[in-house]
Design a protein around this motif. Structure first.
Motif, short mmCIF file in Angstrom:
data_model
loop_
_atom_site.label_atom_id
_atom_site.label_comp_id
_atom_site.label_asym_id
_atom_site.label_seq_id
_atom_site.Cartn_x
_atom_site.Cartn_y
_atom_site.Cartn_z
N CYS A 124 0.84 -1.21 0.00
CA CYS A 124 0.00 0.00 0.00
C CYS A 124 0.87 1.26 0.00
O CYS A 124 0.58 2.22 -0.74
CB CYS A 124 -0.92 0.01 1.21
N ALA A 125 1.92 1.26 0.81
CA ALA A 125 2.80 2.43 0.90
C ALA A 125 3.47 2.72 -0.45
O ALA A 125 3.55 3.87 -0.89
CB ALA A 125 3.85 2.23 1.98
N ILE A 126 3.94 1.66 -1.11
CA ILE A 126 4.59 1.85 -2.40
C ILE A 126 3.59 2.34 -3.45
O ILE A 126 3.87 3.25 -4.23
CB ILE A 126 5.24 0.52 -2.86
N THR A 127 2.39 1.76 -3.45
CA THR A 127 1.36 2.15 -4.42
C THR A 127 0.95 3.61 -4.24
O THR A 127 0.89 4.38 -5.21
CB THR A 127 0.12 1.24 -4.28
N LEU A 128 0.67 4.01 -3.01
CA LEU A 128 0.23 5.38 -2.76
C LEU A 128 1.37 6.37 -2.98
O LEU A 128 1.13 7.50 -3.42
CB LEU A 128 -0.31 5.50 -1.34
N GLY A 129 2.59 5.96 -2.67
CA GLY A 129 3.73 6.85 -2.87
C GLY A 129 4.06 7.06 -4.33
O GLY A 129 4.40 8.17 -4.76
N ALA A 130 3.95 5.99 -5.13
CA ALA A 130 4.28 6.08 -6.56
C ALA A 130 3.11 6.58 -7.40
O ALA A 130 3.30 7.03 -8.54
CB ALA A 130 4.74 4.72 -7.06
N GLY A 131 1.91 6.44 -6.88
CA GLY A 131 0.73 6.84 -7.64
C GLY A 131 0.31 5.83 -8.68
O GLY A 131 -0.46 6.13 -9.59
N LYS A 132 0.78 4.61 -8.52
CA LYS A 132 0.40 3.52 -9.43
C LYS A 132 0.77 2.19 -8.80
O LYS A 132 1.59 2.13 -7.87
CB LYS A 132 1.10 3.67 -10.78
N GLY A 194 -6.07 11.49 -9.64
CA GLY A 194 -5.84 12.92 -9.42
C GLY A 194 -5.34 13.23 -8.02
O GLY A 194 -5.09 14.39 -7.69
N HIS A 195 -5.18 12.20 -7.19
CA HIS A 195 -4.70 12.38 -5.81
C HIS A 195 -3.33 11.73 -5.66
O HIS A 195 -3.13 10.60 -6.11
CB HIS A 195 -5.68 11.77 -4.82
N THR A 196 -2.41 12.43 -5.03
CA THR A 196 -1.04 11.93 -4.87
C THR A 196 -0.61 11.99 -3.41
O THR A 196 -1.31 12.54 -2.56
CB THR A 196 -0.05 12.75 -5.71
N TRP A 197 0.60 11.46 -3.18
CA TRP A 197 1.16 11.48 -1.83
C TRP A 197 1.22 12.90 -1.26
O TRP A 197 1.05 13.10 -0.05
CB TRP A 197 2.58 10.88 -1.85
N ALA A 198 1.43 13.89 -2.13
CA ALA A 198 1.53 15.27 -1.64
C ALA A 198 0.19 15.78 -1.11
O ALA A 198 0.14 16.57 -0.16
CB ALA A 198 2.03 16.18 -2.76
N ASP A 199 -0.90 15.30 -1.71
CA ASP A 199 -2.24 15.65 -1.21
C ASP A 199 -2.52 14.95 0.12
O ASP A 199 -3.09 15.56 1.04
CB ASP A 199 -3.30 15.24 -2.23
N PHE A 200 -2.12 13.69 0.22
CA PHE A 200 -2.33 12.95 1.46
C PHE A 200 -1.54 13.59 2.61
O PHE A 200 -2.06 13.77 3.71
CB PHE A 200 -1.90 11.48 1.31
N GLN A 201 -0.27 13.94 2.30
CA GLN A 201 0.55 14.58 3.34
C GLN A 201 -0.04 15.91 3.79
O GLN A 201 0.01 16.24 4.98
CB GLN A 201 1.97 14.79 2.82
N PHE A 202 -0.59 16.68 2.85
CA PHE A 202 -1.13 17.98 3.22
C PHE A 202 -2.29 17.84 4.19
O PHE A 202 -2.34 18.50 5.24
CB PHE A 202 -1.57 18.76 1.99
N LEU A 203 -3.24 16.98 3.86
CA LEU A 203 -4.40 16.80 4.74
C LEU A 203 -3.96 16.25 6.09
O LEU A 203 -4.45 16.67 7.14
CB LEU A 203 -5.42 15.88 4.08
N GLU A 204 -3.02 15.31 6.06
CA GLU A 204 -2.48 14.75 7.30
C GLU A 204 -1.83 15.84 8.15
O GLU A 204 -2.03 15.91 9.37
CB GLU A 204 -1.46 13.67 6.93
N SER A 205 -1.07 16.73 7.51
CA SER A 205 -0.41 17.80 8.26
C SER A 205 -1.42 18.78 8.84
O SER A 205 -1.25 19.28 9.95
CB SER A 205 0.58 18.55 7.35
#
Length: 260
Positions: A124-132, A194-205
């Protein structure tokens, strides 16, 4: 990139100043504290609006760079022993919320009952981090897995039964992929979402910062670890409830918490 002087940037900076101002009045043991700063990502992207990344980082690495098993448990806030209050499967939960889909499982989506959760979590971490979806385990993933395995043994901890420290042997990629996609089918939609790790990090922050500010009003000291907060053990329940509340306010769904 240069930092523009706008109301939005001023508000973001003020939040960090407020948090640092409170933290500098506290006493810390087992760590150095020189303040926090907020680091954003993808500033050259067309849709950047101070909404990519945005995690809080310790100046000079500080406590965030301490060994999580041997060093971080020794941290004290104002003489109190500390614990970490962790948002479980944070990015996976945020992705499901953004896609309007319920998170599968009952508290731990990585626990499928078919194979060890570490393999599913890594996939899951690799998939969400790479976006594929990945097509195989990378050499880096294998090395990191071996390093973590060896650390466990060096500390006298027993690795999961039947594991060898070899990622491809302990968690055959195709087996892990098939199980992960069966239990967490939304992973197939990461690419093109259309959602990437940078979006996940922002909401988390945003969740962590809102929680820290709320807890400051109660006089509770916390420090961020990206998807968790370090806090005095005596306030762990308060911090857990606050994180759940802030996560729901910002992300729109409840999250699961683990105190460790």
């Amino acid at each position: 990139m240069s930092v523009p002087n706008t109301p939005k940037v001023a508000k973001l900076a003020q939040e960090v100043h407020q948090i640092n101002g409170f933290l500098r009045q506290q006493t810390f043991e087992g760590m150095a504290f020189d303040g926090l700063f907020r680091g954003f990502n993808q500033g050259d992207y067309p849709d950047f609006d101070w909404n990519k990344g945005g995690r809080l980082y310790a100046v000079g690495d500080g406590y965030q760079g301490l060994d999580k098993v041997e060093k971080r448990p020794l941290i004290r806030f104002n003489g109190h022993e500390t614990v970490e209050v962790d948002i479980r499967a944070s990015h996976l939960t945020i992705f499901h919320a953004l896609m309007g889909a319920p998170l599968p499982g009952n508290g731990d989506p990585y626990d499928t009952g078919e194979i060890g959760r570490d393999g599913i979590k890594l996939f899951c971490a690799i998939t969400l981090g790479a976006g594929k979806l990945p097509s195989r385990w990378s050499s880096t993933a294998g090395k990191d897995y071996r390093k973590a395995y060896d650390k466990q043994i060096a500390r006298g901890k027993q690795p999961a039964p039947g594991t060898t420290g070899r990622l491809a042997q302990d968690y055959p990629f195709k087996t892990v992929r098939d199980i992960a996609l069966r239990h967490i089918p939304l992973l197939k939609s990461v690419e093109g979402s259309g959602h990437t790790w940078a979006d996940f990090q922002f909401l988390e922050s945003q969740v962590l910062i809102q929680a820290m500010k709320s807890l400051i009003e109660e006089g509770v000291t916390t420090l961020p670890l990206h998807d968790s907060l370090i806090c005095p053990r005596i306030y762990s329940e308060n911090v857990s409830e606050c994180l759940v509340r802030c996560f729901e306010d910002i992300v729109g769904v409840k999250c699961y918490i683990k105190i460790k």
